[in-house]
Design a protein around this motif. Sequence first.
Motif, PDB file in Angstrom:
ATOM      1  N   GLU A  38     -10.693   5.018   3.478  1.00 50.61           N
ATOM      2  CA  GLU A  38      -9.949   5.969   2.647  1.00 50.61           C
ATOM      3  C   GLU A  38      -8.522   6.144   3.162  1.00 50.61           C
ATOM      4  N   ILE A  39      -8.376   6.175   4.467  1.00 46.68           N
ATOM      5  CA  ILE A  39      -7.052   6.332   5.075  1.00 46.68           C
ATOM      6  C   ILE A  39      -6.157   5.154   4.685  1.00 46.68           C
ATOM      7  N   GLU A  44      -1.540   3.155   1.713  1.00 44.14           N
ATOM      8  CA  GLU A  44      -0.974   2.133   0.822  1.00 44.14           C
ATOM      9  C   GLU A  44      -0.459   2.778  -0.466  1.00 44.14           C
ATOM     10  N   TRP A  45      -1.252   3.686  -1.043  1.00 41.34           N
ATOM     11  CA  TRP A  45      -0.856   4.371  -2.270  1.00 41.34           C
ATOM     12  C   TRP A  45       0.401   5.207  -2.042  1.00 41.34           C
ATOM     13  N   LEU A  46       0.427   5.938  -0.938  1.00 38.78           N
ATOM     14  CA  LEU A  46       1.566   6.785  -0.604  1.00 38.78           C
ATOM     15  C   LEU A  46       2.811   5.943  -0.338  1.00 38.78           C
ATOM     16  N   SER A  47       2.643   4.802   0.284  1.00 38.44           N
ATOM     17  CA  SER A  47       3.759   3.892   0.519  1.00 38.44           C
ATOM     18  C   SER A  47       4.355   3.417  -0.800  1.00 38.44           C
ATOM     19  N   ALA A 109      -2.165   2.369 -10.061  1.00 41.37           N
ATOM     20  CA  ALA A 109      -2.332   1.833  -8.711  1.00 41.37           C
ATOM     21  C   ALA A 109      -3.624   2.286  -8.034  1.00 41.37           C
ATOM     22  N   LEU A 110      -4.314   3.255  -8.625  1.00 37.16           N
ATOM     23  CA  LEU A 110      -5.584   3.697  -8.038  1.00 37.16           C
ATOM     24  C   LEU A 110      -6.625   2.585  -8.162  1.00 37.16           C
ATOM     25  N   PRO A 111      -7.539   2.502  -7.219  1.00 40.33           N
ATOM     26  CA  PRO A 111      -8.555   1.451  -7.276  1.00 40.33           C
ATOM     27  C   PRO A 111      -9.638   1.675  -8.339  1.00 40.33           C
TER      28      PRO A 111
END
Length: 162
Positions: A38-39, A44-47, A109-111
């Motif tokens: 999850e981290i 990656e999402w936050l980047s 971009a969410l999985p």
Amino acid sequence: MIDILVFLFETYGYAEACPAEPEQLARKLSAAGFEEGEISEAIEWLSGLRCIVSEPTASFDADSRSIRIFTEEEQARVDIDCRGFLAFLEANRTLDARQREMIIERAMALPEPEVSLSKFKVIVLMVLWQQQASMDTLILDELLTEETDEEDGEWTEVLPVH
């Protein structure tokens, strides 16, 4: 991953206070009890969010009478409730056209194959947080409150995310 994003919002009142270095952020999230997978997804999402917020773009001068047409892929991922909520935020001038596009991009971009309204609200919150946008208290409350569909078809409020 969404829990991590909410945690970051609650822990770091301002986006600049959140560690920019992925390794440092990963250590803090791990110490807070989040799982490694999850981290990694959250970082990656936050980047990606930081990247799109910081890149210069052409100005969006959307006519107030214009509407956003969603692609088939976007419609499949971002359901009608999310699209309606997005239109509501735009109509109330909480979002501008550029922010709307950032939100759609981050939702894509969410999985997950489909984004629920509660997850979508967190995406909206994170985009506004990253941009240091001022938020009306009622809008902030709406973004931090999850709703659930009960068996009888009525919407009820459940515990706030915060």
